[in-house]
Each structure stands twice: as structure tokens, then as C-alpha cells.
Design a protein around this motif. Structure first.
Motif: not given
Length: 615
Positions: A552-556, A578-580, A603-608
Motif C-alpha cells: 500500500l505504501l508503494r501504491a500511494s 490509476a494504473a501503469c 485502495l489508497v484514495g487520492t492524495p487530496d
């Protein structure tokens, strides 16, 4: 210079031994299902062939694979391992037929049918120049699976009044086709085709446009060169130009199933080789057959009574399956629902190790990470993968290959068997916390993101099914699907770093529905190397918690952010968000849907914080 006289084609003398079939080469059994199956093209030195239909294969010595759940789903009686051929014996194996028929000579530059070069036996050599021939780089195919040589004559004479609508690869002009490759450019403009009749030379530039052949009045010929003596079919689809070695020439439609109890246990597995002889017989006839075949002597510890009881269990299970109901789940859905229920319960080692294909246990320790409802360690699992059919030009429907609208046949008639392989390995089953998942997917923001992908996928499905009589299947996309699928990808990437397996050696199996939310990550090897314990160890509570936190940290954060996280659409068919390749995507052999339906924001939501993530 006077050309050499044509070679005489000899005939066998009465009483002379029959000539053995030419052995073209070797491929792995797994490739017969995944890469070089029926209808695909394979290059052998400077020649090209198409793998012939099942009705020409010799499977008399092939081992039968038994998996009743998969036979029920595919409608065949049994599965066969692709035949292995002993090089010292004149035995048949997987046959191939020469295709394309058009070859060119780099010396004299003639472009014509292979036989007209008068080559020596079993050698693709120009009879005049004694140079290696080159098979045509280009073929013609349509979405219904038909395949034919590229119509070079029609392409060259497209501006000539001599070009009738039904012209094929040769025409009435009396000239001979010539092909040359200019070294000044590597593009199609450098491939030039001409004719000795004097018509102006043309390049292959523009041949790959979707309507290029249709605009010239060229129609699909309906040919199926992989099937012996197959009549041409009527076809209204426009043909497309394809590269002979392109992946778009052949997409396999593969069905698979896990061996689960009761079919994975000792007595039913021992009955597997005899199932075709006993499945429809009364119990007394089965007893007699098993005694004559010395069932108890060949299977120490098992009795005929055990076998009869096992047959009863199978018949009771089959009687419970819905039939004739259009609202009933599809065969694929039934397979997955059965596996999902089984994976949630323990199945410890019992009896002889060599006859139990499914071992599933709870991990040691207590507790699971937040958001995870259950974890099971699948210490032994067997999977059967069978080639059911194939498609061309357009790959099978994204998300469900079995529902492809256009599938080409593997044989002239309906085969009673399908080529298949079995793979053994280990895995970890993860089920998400249903309460947390339900609360999250009811929120409007996750639903809006999933709806964006769903609309794109439904538009794609409508386009694929536009010219067919089959109903358009529903899209599986939902917030739940995106969360389950993306988490599986993140853990595959994480466990490939910690478990000792490359990501391409791991596979996902998704269980998503109204009452399902889980996945199985397992090794996918055809030998014992898939059972070394490296993946099972990742399911232990402490390791799983660490893996989940790291994933999850990597995905954030992605190295392509903010472009990746803020993408309106992504992926080949616009079915991702959001996938690359820098964050979520896997090797396509590891993913059930060819890297479709992914969104790490789920899974991790948007930064804002505008869109909440499941975790």
C-alpha cells in the motif's frame, strides 16, 4: 542461361515402406495450449506452418487428464496431454500444414506459390537459384477466425482495369509477381511488389489500415487452412492485413479449473482413468468393471466400496447443478463459486500424499491485517488448463475470455476431447473484510470511478458483439472488482520480491461477485518447482501484514504521478484508471484480464482525500 529441368516427383513402389512424416521440430506441451495451439502459425527455419486441427493429431498414447468440473464447463468428455513423439519411432504427433502458401526468392525475387518454385523434397529452396525461400510476411484474416494468403495480385493491380473483384493471389494478366525489399527504409514503404505485365510497382504502405482491403473490393474467403478438407465458409466480415508473426493472428481461449474436493481426493483421483467407462453405468456394472480391472490391487488402501461411495457423491453433486435455466450462472461462474466456497475451509493432508491434490490450512498465529477477512494457506493445488478455441484480430472479451463472440473451431466436427496441461503449485487465498468493503463501495466517489471504467468496457463489448447474434455480456466492473483486482496485483509484485519467484511465475485467480470478494495468488509451473513453500510463507500473519503495508505504501505514490493518479482513462482499451507499468501492471501471463480493470486509487484514495480508498 537455360533453367534446370523440373525435378520429377517420385511415387512409392509397390511393397516399399511408407515414407515417415517429416519431423519439423519440438515445442513444449504448455506451448500447445498457450502459444502454438491449433490454428496458430509457427516458424521453422525459413519455413512457416499452421498447427493442424485436433482430428489429425495422434493421441493414442497421450495421458488422459481427469477434471470433471472442467469437462462439465467445456462440454467434452476428457482432456489429453499433447502427444509426445519418440524421435526413434515413426509415430505421429501434433501435425502442421504449410501456411502461408506464398513464398518469395531473395535472388530472383519471384513471389508465387511454394510448389511453383520446384523445391527439393522437404527443403524450402528455390529450384532455379538454390537460395532459401522466404515465406510471405503478410497474411489476411478476419474476426471470425478465417485465414488466407495476402492477395498480392489484387493489391498490385488495384488501379488496373484487369483487376476483377474475385481476383486472388494470381490473375489473368499473364505476368509474374515480384517482391523486393529496399534497404533505404525499414517501413512498409520499403516492401515493394510488382508484376512483369508492366503494371506500376506499389509498396505495402497502407495495407494495414482497417478498411484497406475492403476498399479494394477484397472479401474474406472463409478459408480455414488448419482444418484438412474444410470447406470455405460464408463470411461477411471485412478481412484485415496482419503480420505473419503478430500476436493478433492467434488469441487462445483457455478454460481452467482447480482440482478441489471431493474430486481431488484419493479414491476419485484413482478412478479418473476409468471414469469414461463407469460414469453412466449402474453400480453393479461398476463393481464388476473395477474387479476385472484389479482396482484394489493397483490402489493399495482403497476398496471397491470406497469407489462406489465416491461415485455416489459425484452423482449427487452433479444432480444439484442447474440445467436448462437461462438465469442460471454460466459454467465459468459455477467453477469459481465452487472454488471460492472450498478455499474458505480447511482441508488438511490425509491419506497418501501422491493422491491428494488439494491441501488448504489456516495460518498459524492469530489475527489478520485490517481490511482482510480471512487468509488460507493453499499448500498444494493442481490446475487443469484446456485450449477450448481461439480468435483472430480481436482478442477475447476483456474480463471473460470464455464469452468471446467469435471463436474458431479446433476441429471440423465437435471434438470429444481437448488438449490440456496440468500445473501444480502452492498459493495463498485472501478474502477481504466484507463489512468494510460494503461500507466503502456504497460511497459515491468509488462508484463514480468504477462507473467510468464500466461505461468504456460496455462500449467495447457492444462494438465486439455488433455483428453477432449473441447477447452482449454484462461488464464485471464494480468498485469491489477494482479493489480486489488491484490488491492482487500489488501483492504479486510484493511477493515476487520476498518469495523468491519472479512475477511472471505467479498467477492470480479472482473471485468477485455479489457474495464473493477474494483472490488466490499461486504458482503456475508445470513441474514440482511450484511447491517450494516460498509463497505459502507469505500468508503467515506477520509476513502478510508487512507485505500489505509495504504494498500500500508503494501504491500511494507512483513515479509517473501526478499523471498516473489523475488519469481520466488508461490502458489499451481505456479500461483502467490509476494504473501503469511503474506501479500496478503485471506480466500479462499473471493477470486474468490482461491488465484490465485496475485502479490503485480504489485502495489508497487520492492524495487530496477527495476519493476515499478501501485502506
Amino acid at each position: 542461361m537455360t533453367p534446370p529441368p523440373p525435378r520429377k516427383r517420385g511415387t512409392a513402389r509397390p511393397g516399399a515402406p511408407l515414407t515417415t512424416l517429416r519431423r519439423l521440430g519440438e515445442i513444449r506441451r504448455a506451448q500447445v495450449v498457450t502459444t502454438y495451439g491449433v490454428g496458430s502459425m509457427i516458424a521453422v527455419d525459413n519455413e512457416s506452418f499452421v498447427i493442424a486441427g485436433l482430428d489429425t493429431w495422434d493421441v493414442s498414447r497421450s495421458r488422459t487428464l481427469w477434471e470433471p468440473r472442467l469437462t462439465r464447463a467445456t462440454g467434452v468428455h476428457e482432456f489429453k496431454l499433447p502427444p509426445a513423439v519418440d524421435p526413434d519411432e515413426a509415430r505421429d504427433g501434433v501435425r502442421a500444414r504449410r501456411f502461408p502458401q506464398l513464398y518469395s526468392c531473395p535472388e530472383c525475387r519471384e513471389l508465387q506459390y511454394y510448389s511453383k518454385f520446384n523445391p527439393p523434397r522437404d527443403k524450402a529452396i528455390c529450384g532455379a537459384c538454390e537460395r532459401d525461400l522466404v515465406p510471405s510476411r503478410f497474411v489476411m484474416a478476419c474476426v471470425n477466425g478465417h485465414l488466407d494468403d495476402f492477395p498480392y495480385w489484387k493489391w498490385v493491380h488495384r488501379s488496373s482495369s484487369q483487376a476483377p473483384r474475385d481476383a486472388g493471389s494470381a490473375g489473368p494478366c499473364g505476368g509474374k509477381l515480384r517482391l523486393r525489399a529496399e534497404g533505404s527504409t525499414a517501413s512498409l514503404r520499403g516492401v515493394v511488389v510488382g508484376c512483369t505485365c508492366g503494371v506500376k510497382e506499389v509498396s505495402m504502405e497502407g495495407a494495414f489500415r482497417s478498411q484497406a482491403l475492403r476498399d479494394l473490393g477484397i472479401r474474406c474467403t472463409g478459408r480455414r487452412p488448419w482444418l484438412k478438407d474444410a470447406p470455405a465458409q460464408e463470411c461477411g466480415e471485412p478481412p484485415r492485413t496482419l503480420q505473419r508473426g503478430s500476436s493478433t493472428v492467434w488469441y487462445p481461449v483457455v478454460h481452467s479449473a482447480l482440482s478441489i474436493p471431493p474430486w481431488s481426493d484419493g479414491v476419485l483421483k484413482a478412478l479418473g482413468p476409468h471414469w469414461g467407462n463407469i460414469q453412466d453405468e449402474p453400480e453393479e456394472a461398476i463393481r464388476t468393471f473395477l474387479r476385472i480391472s484389479k482396482f484394489e490391487e493397483k490402489n493399495r488402501g482403497l476398496t471397491v466400496d470406497d469407489a462406489i461411495a465416491a461415485v455416489r457423491r459425484v452423482r449427487e453433486a452433479e444432480a444439484e447443478q442447474p440445467t436448462g435455466d437461462h438465469t442460471a450462472p454460466s459454467p465459468r461462474d459455477v467453477l469459481y463459486q465452487e472454488e471460492y466456497r472450498t478455499l474458505q475451509h480447511e482441508r488438511s493432508e490425509g491419506g497418501r500424499e501422491e493422491v491428494q491434490d488439494f491441501v488448504c490450512e489456516r495460518p498459524g498465529g492469530a489475527g489478520t491485517p485490517d481490511g482482510i477477512g480471512q487468509v488460507m494457506l493453499v499448500k498444494r493445488v493442481r490446475e487443469i488448463r484446456a485450449l477450448h478455441s481461439f480468435t483472430r484480430v480481436e482478442e477475447p472479451a476483456v474480463g471473460d475470455p470464455a464469452s468471446s463472440s467469435r471463436r474458431a473451431a479446433l476441429a471440423l466436427g465437435k471434438p470429444g476431447w481437448l488438449p490440456a496441461i496440468e500445473v501444480s503449485g502452492e498459493g495463498v487465498f485472501v478474502r477481504l473484510d466484507s463489512e468494510r468493503l460494503d461500507a466503502w463501495e456504497r460511497q459515491p466517489q468509488p462508484r463514480a470511478r468504477a462507473e467510468r471504467i464500466r461505461r468504456n468496457h460496455e462500449a467495447l463489448l457492444r462494438e465486439r458483439y455488433a455483428n453477432t447474434d449473441r447477447p452482449v455480456p454484462p461488464s464485471p466492473v464494480s468498485p469491489r472488482y477494482l479493489a480486489v483486482h488491484t490488491l492482487a496485483h500489488l501483492l504479486v509484485n510484493e511477493w515476487s520480491l520476498d518469495g523468491g519467484y519472479p512475477a511472471a511465475s505467479l498467477r492470480e485467480r479472482l473471485y468477485v461477485g455479489d457474495d464473493m470478494a477474494g483472490f488466490l495468488i499461486y504458482t503456475a509451473t508445470s513441474d514440482s518447482a511450484g511447491s517450494l513453500g516460498g509463497i505459502v510463507a507469505q500468508g503467515e500473519p506477520e509476513r502478510l501484514a508487512a507485505s500489505l503495508e509495504s504494498a500500500l505504501l508503494r501504491a500511494s505514490w507512483c513515479s509517473n504521478d501526478p499523471l498516473c493518479s489523475e488519469a481520466a482513462v488508461s490502458g489499451a482499451e481505456s479500461v483502467n484508471l490509476a494504473a501503469c507499468h511503474a506501479c500496478v501492471l503485471l506480466p500479462e501471463t499473471s493477470c486474468e484480464t490482461n491488465n484490465a480493470f485496475l485502479d490503485r486509487v480504489a485502495l489508497v484514495g487520492t492524495p487530496d482525500g477527495a476519493v476515499p480508498g478501501l485502506f
